[in-house]
Design an enzyme around this catalytic site. Sequence first.
Site, PDB file in Angstrom:
ATOM      1  N   LYS A  28      -3.603  10.735  16.563  1.00  0.00           N
ATOM      2  CA  LYS A  28      -2.514   9.829  16.869  1.00  0.00           C
ATOM      3  C   LYS A  28      -1.653  10.765  17.974  1.00  0.00           C
ATOM      4  O   LYS A  28      -1.401  11.644  17.917  1.00  0.00           O
ATOM      5  CB  LYS A  28      -1.549   9.393  15.809  1.00  0.00           C
ATOM      6  N   SER A 103       2.105   1.682  12.683  1.00  0.00           N
ATOM      7  CA  SER A 103       2.045   1.927  13.887  1.00  0.00           C
ATOM      8  C   SER A 103       0.876   2.930  14.291  1.00  0.00           C
ATOM      9  O   SER A 103       0.585   3.213  15.505  1.00  0.00           O
ATOM     10  CB  SER A 103       3.102   2.891  14.437  1.00  0.00           C
ATOM     11  N   SER A 127       2.737   3.227   8.015  1.00  0.00           N
ATOM     12  CA  SER A 127       2.150   2.919   9.297  1.00  0.00           C
ATOM     13  C   SER A 127       0.611   3.833   9.185  1.00  0.00           C
ATOM     14  O   SER A 127       0.071   3.544  10.104  1.00  0.00           O
ATOM     15  CB  SER A 127       2.908   3.916  10.433  1.00  0.00           C
TER      16      SER A 127
END
Length: 423
Positions: A28, A103, A127
């Site tokens: 990420k 996210s 997330s």
Amino acid sequence: MSLNAYITDEEIEGSEDGPLAGRTVAVKDNISTEGVRTTCGSKMLEDYVPPYDATVVERLKDAGATIPGKANMDEFGMGTTTETSYFGPVKNPVDEDHVPGGSSGGSAAAVAAGDADLALGTDTGGSIRCPAAFCGVVGIKPTYGLVSRYGLVAYANSLEQIGPIAPTVEDAAALLDVIAGPDERDGTTREEGADTDFASAADGDVDGLTIGVPTELVEGAEDAVVETFEEAIDDLREQGATVEEVSLPSVEYAVAAYYVIAMSEASSNLARFDGVRYGNSGGYDGNWNETFSEARSEGFGDEVKRRILLGTYALSAGYHDKYYKQAQEARAWVKQDFDEAFEDVDVLASPTMPILPPELGESLDDPLKMYLADANTTPVNLANLPAISVPAGEADGLPVGLQLVGPAFGEETIINAAAAVEN
């Protein structure tokens, strides 16, 4: 058609040997990678290249993993759909008209599409678990303190953890084995993670296990989600588990408490991005305040601005006791509820998300609706507990995730139960 799962396609090679040799792990884009830009999905950090690796990245490289690129994400981790990224929304590989969740949407989409074997995400209020549920893969939010946050660009320090996303429970557990463990550069890590073997716990033997189902986390879910969830619970019962209803009355206040705390921490953490100390500088004219204002106005997207403003308001003189103090009291109540529940059951089960993946663009005009969609995941972060999302089936052709929550450092138990759902 491209899923837009990556912000930066740049391969980072690991060691030749190790438990992840020959495997790819997407990372990420809020986790620092030496020499490879780390944008947090924001224009503010569009050109930022860290001079060091996060601890989890060091451990991936030592384990032989190849990092194929930096995965797309909601800006600074603020979102439930991965549509707030400055680099454009991510599409769900199961149905490209729908969001992948957020996210960590880029990480989950990359794994679900087979573009990466495994991935790292971060979980501040769900997330990792949300995109895992929406994309039909497995995601683990570790106990706070199990995985080092050194090198993670902070959004809400007291809530967030780095965790794995993978196609199977055993793969996710094996990746957790690599990244878990104390780190002298992160004082919040604990010795409990020093010598882990979570992968061997994924045997799916739930005979004698007691599973609690919090009624408050099921009642508000869509009918199609509840039906799929209950079928999975029936299957666990047939495998020998005992299932009983429990009550967590404090979770009614969890979403409100979570957003006050998360936004307050965000307003503090993101204050340093002003175009002078950190972040893009536009070379603006004017005095100190005018220059800062221009840099932050142009560098941040609407959702980030909204959360900074709300957090600053909650912390401001005269309102601290009214909002922030009450949110912290609610947080303590949530933790107490979980502790009491685990006196009678081994794990807690609920739908990961109370809704099916929305269509792209459907939720952007109603941020409050998406905040409420986090009702089942945010209590876990407030209590700093471990949780896993595992595919439970499909409804209307879209994936439904089942969430299992355990007591602190109870990762082996939830991994075992999740393997039984998978079977």
